[in-house]
Design a protein around this motif. Structure first.
Motif, PDB file in Angstrom:
ATOM      1  N   GLN A   1       0.730  -1.204  -0.006  1.00  0.00           N
ATOM      2  CA  GLN A   1       0.149   0.106   0.118  1.00  0.00           C
ATOM      3  C   GLN A   1       0.772   1.310   0.030  1.00  0.00           C
ATOM      4  OE1 GLN A   1      -2.848   0.126   2.956  1.00  0.00           O
ATOM      5  NE2 GLN A   1      -3.590   2.330   2.625  1.00  0.00           N
ATOM      6  N   GLU A   2       0.575   2.492  -0.728  1.00  0.00           N
ATOM      7  CA  GLU A   2       1.340   3.442  -0.858  1.00  0.00           C
ATOM      8  C   GLU A   2       0.902   4.350   0.330  1.00  0.00           C
ATOM      9  OE1 GLU A   2       3.076   3.101  -4.667  1.00  0.00           O
ATOM     10  OE2 GLU A   2       3.290   4.692  -3.143  1.00  0.00           O
ATOM     11  N   ARG A   3       2.235   4.914   0.772  1.00  0.00           N
ATOM     12  CA  ARG A   3       1.885   5.907   1.866  1.00  0.00           C
ATOM     13  C   ARG A   3       2.632   7.214   1.443  1.00  0.00           C
ATOM     14  NH1 ARG A   3       5.566   7.035   6.443  1.00  0.00           N
ATOM     15  NH2 ARG A   3       4.491   8.181   8.041  1.00  0.00           N
ATOM     16  N   LEU A   4       2.011   8.228   1.643  1.00  0.00           N
ATOM     17  CA  LEU A   4       2.431   9.426   1.023  1.00  0.00           C
ATOM     18  C   LEU A   4       3.033  10.429   2.274  1.00  0.00           C
ATOM     19  CD1 LEU A   4      -0.245  10.016  -1.740  1.00  0.00           C
ATOM     20  CD2 LEU A   4       2.105   8.894  -1.938  1.00  0.00           C
ATOM     21  N   VAL A   5       3.967  11.118   2.377  1.00  0.00           N
ATOM     22  CA  VAL A   5       4.464  12.010   3.311  1.00  0.00           C
ATOM     23  C   VAL A   5       4.881  13.314   2.677  1.00  0.00           C
ATOM     24  CG1 VAL A   5       6.021  12.388   4.950  1.00  0.00           C
ATOM     25  CG2 VAL A   5       4.991  10.095   4.843  1.00  0.00           C
ATOM     26  N   GLU A   6       4.192  14.274   3.236  1.00  0.00           N
ATOM     27  CA  GLU A   6       4.591  15.667   2.557  1.00  0.00           C
ATOM     28  C   GLU A   6       5.526  16.284   3.398  1.00  0.00           C
ATOM     29  OE1 GLU A   6      -0.187  15.343   1.839  1.00  0.00           O
ATOM     30  OE2 GLU A   6       1.189  15.022   3.416  1.00  0.00           O
ATOM     31  N   SER A   7       6.287  17.326   2.954  1.00  0.00           N
ATOM     32  CA  SER A   7       7.093  18.379   3.602  1.00  0.00           C
ATOM     33  C   SER A   7       7.108  19.586   2.900  1.00  0.00           C
ATOM     34  CB  SER A   7       8.473  17.301   4.132  1.00  0.00           C
ATOM     35  OG  SER A   7       9.012  17.163   2.851  1.00  0.00           O
ATOM     36  N   GLY A   8       7.813  20.379   3.841  1.00  0.00           N
ATOM     37  CA  GLY A   8       8.415  21.521   3.187  1.00  0.00           C
ATOM     38  C   GLY A   8       7.323  22.601   3.369  1.00  0.00           C
ATOM     39  N   GLY A   9       6.316  22.819   3.964  1.00  0.00           N
ATOM     40  CA  GLY A   9       5.531  23.652   4.348  1.00  0.00           C
ATOM     41  C   GLY A   9       6.050  24.705   5.547  1.00  0.00           C
ATOM     42  N   SER A  31       3.745   4.337 -11.307  1.00  0.00           N
ATOM     43  CA  SER A  31       2.427   4.085 -12.164  1.00  0.00           C
ATOM     44  C   SER A  31       1.394   4.865 -11.702  1.00  0.00           C
ATOM     45  CB  SER A  31       2.238   2.573 -12.065  1.00  0.00           C
ATOM     46  OG  SER A  31       2.174   2.287 -10.815  1.00  0.00           O
ATOM     47  N   TYR A  32       1.574   5.696 -10.857  1.00  0.00           N
ATOM     48  CA  TYR A  32       0.441   6.612 -10.156  1.00  0.00           C
ATOM     49  C   TYR A  32       0.468   8.072 -10.534  1.00  0.00           C
ATOM     50  CZ  TYR A  32      -1.090   3.190  -6.594  1.00  0.00           C
ATOM     51  OH  TYR A  32      -1.769   1.972  -6.294  1.00  0.00           O
ATOM     52  N   GLY A  52       0.409  13.525 -14.695  1.00  0.00           N
ATOM     53  CA  GLY A  52       0.414  12.021 -15.183  1.00  0.00           C
ATOM     54  C   GLY A  52       1.470  11.379 -15.171  1.00  0.00           C
ATOM     55  N   VAL A  53       1.466  10.059 -15.338  1.00  0.00           N
ATOM     56  CA  VAL A  53       2.498   8.977 -15.553  1.00  0.00           C
ATOM     57  C   VAL A  53       3.486   9.442 -16.571  1.00  0.00           C
ATOM     58  CG1 VAL A  53       3.243   7.008 -16.078  1.00  0.00           C
ATOM     59  CG2 VAL A  53       0.978   7.272 -14.470  1.00  0.00           C
ATOM     60  N   ASN A  54       2.879  10.201 -17.652  1.00  0.00           N
ATOM     61  CA  ASN A  54       3.806  10.573 -19.021  1.00  0.00           C
ATOM     62  C   ASN A  54       4.053  11.892 -18.863  1.00  0.00           C
ATOM     63  OD1 ASN A  54       3.545   7.857 -19.868  1.00  0.00           O
ATOM     64  ND2 ASN A  54       1.583   8.141 -20.764  1.00  0.00           N
ATOM     65  N   GLY A  55       3.809  12.581 -17.965  1.00  0.00           N
ATOM     66  CA  GLY A  55       4.277  13.877 -17.658  1.00  0.00           C
ATOM     67  C   GLY A  55       3.222  14.991 -17.935  1.00  0.00           C
ATOM     68  N   GLY A  56       1.829  14.542 -18.183  1.00  0.00           N
ATOM     69  CA  GLY A  56       0.682  15.369 -18.550  1.00  0.00           C
ATOM     70  C   GLY A  56       0.545  16.248 -17.211  1.00  0.00           C
ATOM     71  N   ILE A  57       0.341  17.485 -17.666  1.00  0.00           N
ATOM     72  CA  ILE A  57       0.198  18.362 -16.387  1.00  0.00           C
ATOM     73  C   ILE A  57      -0.975  19.353 -16.486  1.00  0.00           C
ATOM     74  CG2 ILE A  57       0.937  20.425 -14.910  1.00  0.00           C
ATOM     75  CD1 ILE A  57       3.889  19.400 -15.857  1.00  0.00           C
ATOM     76  N   ILE A  58      -1.875  19.441 -15.351  1.00  0.00           N
ATOM     77  CA  ILE A  58      -3.091  20.305 -15.390  1.00  0.00           C
ATOM     78  C   ILE A  58      -3.169  21.143 -14.030  1.00  0.00           C
ATOM     79  CG2 ILE A  58      -5.338  20.399 -15.337  1.00  0.00           C
ATOM     80  CD1 ILE A  58      -5.942  17.642 -16.572  1.00  0.00           C
ATOM     81  N   GLU A 100      -5.002   6.257  -9.760  1.00  0.00           N
ATOM     82  CA  GLU A 100      -4.638   5.387 -10.811  1.00  0.00           C
ATOM     83  C   GLU A 100      -5.305   5.803 -12.215  1.00  0.00           C
ATOM     84  OE1 GLU A 100      -6.766   1.837  -9.295  1.00  0.00           O
ATOM     85  OE2 GLU A 100      -5.286   1.213  -7.965  1.00  0.00           O
ATOM     86  N   SER A 101      -5.914   6.827 -12.264  1.00  0.00           N
ATOM     87  CA  SER A 101      -6.131   7.645 -13.633  1.00  0.00           C
ATOM     88  C   SER A 101      -5.695   9.153 -13.528  1.00  0.00           C
ATOM     89  CB  SER A 101      -7.704   7.461 -13.711  1.00  0.00           C
ATOM     90  OG  SER A 101      -8.507   7.979 -12.952  1.00  0.00           O
ATOM     91  N   TYR A 102      -5.778   9.676 -14.785  1.00  0.00           N
ATOM     92  CA  TYR A 102      -5.491  10.983 -14.771  1.00  0.00           C
ATOM     93  C   TYR A 102      -6.906  11.774 -14.782  1.00  0.00           C
ATOM     94  CZ  TYR A 102      -2.905  15.087 -16.914  1.00  0.00           C
ATOM     95  OH  TYR A 102      -2.358  16.140 -17.383  1.00  0.00           O
ATOM     96  N   THR A 103      -6.859  12.552 -13.443  1.00  0.00           N
ATOM     97  CA  THR A 103      -8.087  13.052 -12.954  1.00  0.00           C
ATOM     98  C   THR A 103      -7.894  14.300 -12.116  1.00  0.00           C
ATOM     99  OG1 THR A 103     -10.168  12.696 -12.042  1.00  0.00           O
ATOM    100  CG2 THR A 103      -8.300  11.534 -11.112  1.00  0.00           C
ATOM    101  N   ILE A 104      -8.570  15.105 -12.247  1.00  0.00           N
ATOM    102  CA  ILE A 104      -8.554  16.509 -11.118  1.00  0.00           C
ATOM    103  C   ILE A 104      -9.689  16.092 -10.035  1.00  0.00           C
ATOM    104  CG2 ILE A 104      -7.695  18.165 -12.843  1.00  0.00           C
ATOM    105  CD1 ILE A 104     -10.397  19.375 -12.928  1.00  0.00           C
TER     106      ILE A 104
END
Length: 122
Positions: A1-9, A31-32, A52-58, A100-104
């Protein structure tokens, strides 16, 4: 399971910059789709940026486009949010999330970090 940890605030004056980092544990970070969201006091959580996985940005065009920049380093399992020209209205808890999908759409993100506080003083 993925665990995400933010920093820098932190606390920064208006016009300043911060770089947020979000590091994922697990073996499938590359892959995420990785997104950033934020929640200001008394407001709902809102979308900021996705890469996105392939570099797409929104980006959220109304509030951050041209000031915030998202990037990722798959070798380091890390996604970044470079925030420039910060304004007091950028004050919020910032969250990274993985989908798992490219979404906002917030509801489609399956893993979330604990959040990091960004405070911009005027």
């Amino acid at each position: 399971q993925e665990r995400l940890v933010e920093s820098g605030g932190g606390l920064v004056q208006a016009g300043g910059s911060l770089r947020l980092s979000c590091t994922a544990s697990g073996r499938i970070f590359s892959s995420y789709v990785m997104g950033w969201f934020r929640q200001a006091p008394g407001k709902e959580r809102e979308f900021v940026a996705v890469m996105g996985v392939n570099g797409g940005i929104i980006y959220d065009g109304d509030t951050v486009k041209g000031r915030f920049f998202i990037s990722r380093d798959n070798a380091k399992n890390t996604v970044y949010l470079q925030m420039n020209s910060l304004k007091p209205e950028d004050t919020a808890v910032y969250y990274c999330a993985a989908a798992e999908s490219y979404t906002i759409v917030e509801g489609e993100y399956v893993y979330w970090g604990q959040g990091t506080q960004v405070t911009v003083s005027s």
